[in-house]
Design a protein around this motif. Structure first.
Motif, mmCIF file in Angstrom:
data_model
loop_
_atom_site.group_PDB
_atom_site.id
_atom_site.type_symbol
_atom_site.label_atom_id
_atom_site.label_comp_id
_atom_site.label_asym_id
_atom_site.label_seq_id
_atom_site.Cartn_x
_atom_site.Cartn_y
_atom_site.Cartn_z
ATOM 1 N N LEU A 1 58.222 -50.280 -2.794
ATOM 2 C CA LEU A 1 57.295 -49.529 -1.942
ATOM 3 C C LEU A 1 56.256 -48.820 -2.794
ATOM 4 C CD1 LEU A 1 56.409 -48.220 0.755
ATOM 5 C CD2 LEU A 1 58.165 -46.469 0.365
ATOM 6 N N LYS A 2 56.698 -48.240 -3.925
ATOM 7 C CA LYS A 2 55.758 -47.539 -4.808
ATOM 8 C C LYS A 2 54.713 -48.496 -5.362
ATOM 9 C CE LYS A 2 55.493 -44.334 -8.683
ATOM 10 N NZ LYS A 2 56.241 -43.524 -9.654
ATOM 11 N N GLU A 3 55.127 -49.714 -5.722
ATOM 12 C CA GLU A 3 54.172 -50.697 -6.232
ATOM 13 C C GLU A 3 53.181 -51.106 -5.144
ATOM 14 O OE1 GLU A 3 56.872 -53.644 -7.668
ATOM 15 O OE2 GLU A 3 57.690 -52.226 -9.138
ATOM 16 N N ARG A 4 53.658 -51.202 -3.903
ATOM 17 C CA ARG A 4 52.752 -51.518 -2.797
ATOM 18 C C ARG A 4 51.757 -50.373 -2.599
ATOM 19 N NH1 ARG A 4 52.109 -50.527 2.495
ATOM 20 N NH2 ARG A 4 53.916 -49.156 2.588
ATOM 21 N N GLN A 5 52.227 -49.134 -2.794
ATOM 22 C CA GLN A 5 51.330 -47.989 -2.677
ATOM 23 C C GLN A 5 50.243 -48.036 -3.745
ATOM 24 O OE1 GLN A 5 54.227 -44.843 -2.905
ATOM 25 N NE2 GLN A 5 54.437 -44.667 -0.675
ATOM 26 N N TYR A 6 50.616 -48.404 -4.972
ATOM 27 C CA TYR A 6 49.622 -48.569 -6.031
ATOM 28 C C TYR A 6 48.535 -49.550 -5.585
ATOM 29 C CZ TYR A 6 52.188 -46.393 -9.972
ATOM 30 O OH TYR A 6 52.804 -45.527 -10.821
ATOM 31 N N GLU A 7 48.971 -50.720 -5.148
ATOM 32 C CA GLU A 7 48.028 -51.795 -4.824
ATOM 33 C C GLU A 7 47.171 -51.446 -3.619
ATOM 34 O OE1 GLU A 7 50.694 -55.011 -4.271
ATOM 35 O OE2 GLU A 7 51.280 -55.127 -6.385
ATOM 36 N N ARG A 8 47.805 -50.921 -2.579
ATOM 37 C CA ARG A 8 47.075 -50.584 -1.361
ATOM 38 C C ARG A 8 46.097 -49.440 -1.613
ATOM 39 N NH1 ARG A 8 49.642 -48.128 4.107
ATOM 40 N NH2 ARG A 8 48.132 -48.905 5.628
ATOM 41 N N GLY A 9 46.541 -48.422 -2.321
ATOM 42 C CA GLY A 9 45.673 -47.302 -2.632
ATOM 43 C C GLY A 9 44.524 -47.703 -3.538
ATOM 44 N N LYS A 10 44.799 -48.559 -4.499
ATOM 45 C CA LYS A 10 43.743 -49.013 -5.412
ATOM 46 C C LYS A 10 42.687 -49.796 -4.642
ATOM 47 C CE LYS A 10 43.226 -51.105 -9.978
ATOM 48 N NZ LYS A 10 42.180 -52.090 -9.725
ATOM 49 N N ASP A 11 43.107 -50.661 -3.729
ATOM 50 C CA ASP A 11 42.157 -51.428 -2.918
ATOM 51 C C ASP A 11 41.272 -50.499 -2.088
ATOM 52 O OD1 ASP A 11 43.167 -53.769 -3.921
ATOM 53 O OD2 ASP A 11 44.397 -54.233 -2.156
ATOM 54 N N PHE A 12 41.882 -49.460 -1.498
ATOM 55 C CA PHE A 12 41.133 -48.509 -0.678
ATOM 56 C C PHE A 12 40.043 -47.835 -1.503
ATOM 57 C CE2 PHE A 12 40.495 -44.077 0.597
ATOM 58 C CZ PHE A 12 40.117 -44.211 1.923
ATOM 59 N N PHE A 13 40.402 -47.297 -2.657
ATOM 60 C CA PHE A 13 39.439 -46.544 -3.455
ATOM 61 C C PHE A 13 38.401 -47.450 -4.114
ATOM 62 C CE2 PHE A 13 42.753 -43.221 -3.250
ATOM 63 C CZ PHE A 13 41.955 -42.186 -2.784
ATOM 64 N N GLU A 14 38.787 -48.652 -4.463
ATOM 65 C CA GLU A 14 37.794 -49.588 -5.009
ATOM 66 C C GLU A 14 36.702 -49.861 -3.979
ATOM 67 O OE1 GLU A 14 39.986 -52.990 -6.304
ATOM 68 O OE2 GLU A 14 40.307 -52.183 -8.332
ATOM 69 N N HIS A 15 37.093 -50.000 -2.715
ATOM 70 C CA HIS A 15 36.110 -50.226 -1.658
ATOM 71 C C HIS A 15 35.209 -49.003 -1.500
ATOM 72 C CE1 HIS A 15 34.579 -51.840 2.212
ATOM 73 N NE2 HIS A 15 34.490 -50.554 2.529
ATOM 74 N N VAL A 16 35.804 -47.806 -1.470
ATOM 75 C CA VAL A 16 35.020 -46.581 -1.280
ATOM 76 C C VAL A 16 34.019 -46.405 -2.415
ATOM 77 C CG1 VAL A 16 35.142 -44.059 -1.212
ATOM 78 C CG2 VAL A 16 36.793 -45.418 0.095
ATOM 79 N N VAL A 17 34.438 -46.627 -3.651
ATOM 80 C CA VAL A 17 33.546 -46.453 -4.795
ATOM 81 C C VAL A 17 32.451 -47.516 -4.793
ATOM 82 C CG1 VAL A 17 33.409 -46.532 -7.314
ATOM 83 C CG2 VAL A 17 35.249 -45.253 -6.201
ATOM 84 N N ALA A 18 32.808 -48.736 -4.391
ATOM 85 C CA ALA A 18 31.809 -49.805 -4.351
ATOM 86 C C ALA A 18 30.729 -49.514 -3.314
ATOM 87 C CB ALA A 18 32.490 -51.146 -4.044
#
Length: 318
Positions: free
Chosen positions: A266-283
């Motif tokens: 679950l923690k690894e999924r949180q890493y990936e999901r959270g990273k995708d979210f912030f990458e989109h926001v920054v882009a």
């Protein structure tokens, strides 16, 4: 490592609580090689330098005012177990406060289960920033641990430079210190949602929203940390991340089972999901916009917004 002493400690579990925490800690340490803390010349200074450099870099990137714990602990595996028994006891104690006991479950089984969990984590955790959730003492603030034997063992298994690997771990843990420093309300928010979920469990119901909110908040914590790492770490690290992922995938079936039971998947999924979210926001916007998540609990993306960053942006964009 003494498996007989470990089994004896579990079998001797006693007391009025569902888990005999003293026995669990003793048994976990008996089943776990502590590893060496024979620091090489300059090694303690290198840990301190990595943390200082990480603090300066993360401050510069994030603009957040925060500090790191006054004491940075370099631990062996037994030290980590002792430090985290108190954390597990706080969380499980909150559950016992609501439920009174765990009907039909023997104290020995509970203590044995906690022993296996502590021993497994003690052999695998590399570094840890601990905001000390649910702590009672007013002096309890936060803590930063590095489990030296695990860091050296992982670096050796991954065939990477140990100093570089240690520095990467330091930067990652300091990003978490930055998050809790930038958002003083975050600890209370996580505690409240955790306690809401526990209270409903005690009444025989499952508060889906409380746990969804908790999962969403932790996804933000892990994802934002990855975002800061991308901007703050002073070296390439994709190879480190890739090798760690490969190491996880290459684990045997028993280790994979433990990881699932302990929620590490679950923690690894949180890493990936959270990273995708912030990458989109920054882009779409920038790092400053991404940092709006720390303005207050109402700025945290919901569970659904994590998969639809544009929806979150429309809600909070000023």
């Amino acid at each position: 490592m003494n498996l007989y002493r470990s089994a004896r400690a579990v079998a001797g579990a006693s007391g009025d609580d569902a888990i005999d925490w003293r026995s669990a800690a003793e048994a976990a340490k008996a089943a776990t090689d502590p590893g060496s803390l024979a620091l090489e010349a300059g090694e303690r200074g290198a840990y301190a330098r990595d943390v200082r450099d990480a603090r300066a870099a993360v401050r510069a990137v994030s603009g957040a005012e925060f500090d790191v714990p006054e004491t940075i602990e370099i631990q062996n595996r037994h030290h980590w177990i002792d430090a985290n028994v108190a954390t597990f006891e706080r969380v499980m104690g909150a559950l016992e406060t609501h439920t009174g006991t765990f009907p039909g479950i023997a104290r020995t089984i509970n203590t044995g289960t906690m022993t296996v969990m502590l021993s497994f984590l003690g052999r695998n955790v590399l570094g840890q920033y601990d905001p000390l959730l649910l702590a009672d003492a007013p002096t309890d603030d936060h803590a930063l641990y590095f489990v030296r034997p695990n860091i050296l063992n992982a670096a050796d298994q991954l065939d990477v430079d140990a100093d570089r690997f240690r520095r990467w771990i330091a930067f990652h843990e300091v990003t978490h210190a930055a998050e809790f420093g930038a958002a003083p309300w975050l600890s209370d928010h996580l505690e409240t949602r955790m306690e809401d979920g526990i209270a409903n469990l005690s009444e025989g119901s499952f508060d889906r929203e409380a746990f969804r909110d908790l999962d969403a908040a932790m996804t933000v914590v892990e994802g934002y940390a990855e975002l800061l790492m991308d901007h703050a770490f002073d070296d390439e690290y994709e190879d480190l991340r890739r090798k760690l992922d490969e190491r996880r995938q290459g684990r045997g079936p028993i280790q994979k089972l433990f990881r699932r039971l302990l929620g590490l998947g679950l923690k690894e999924r949180q890493y990936e999901r959270g990273k995708d979210f912030f990458e989109h926001v920054v882009a779409v916007r920038d790092l400053k916009t991404a940092s709006l998540v720390w303005e207050g609990p109402e700025y945290l993306p919901s569970h659904d917004e994590l998969d639809a960053p544009g929806t979150w942006l429309r809600r909070v964009d000023r």
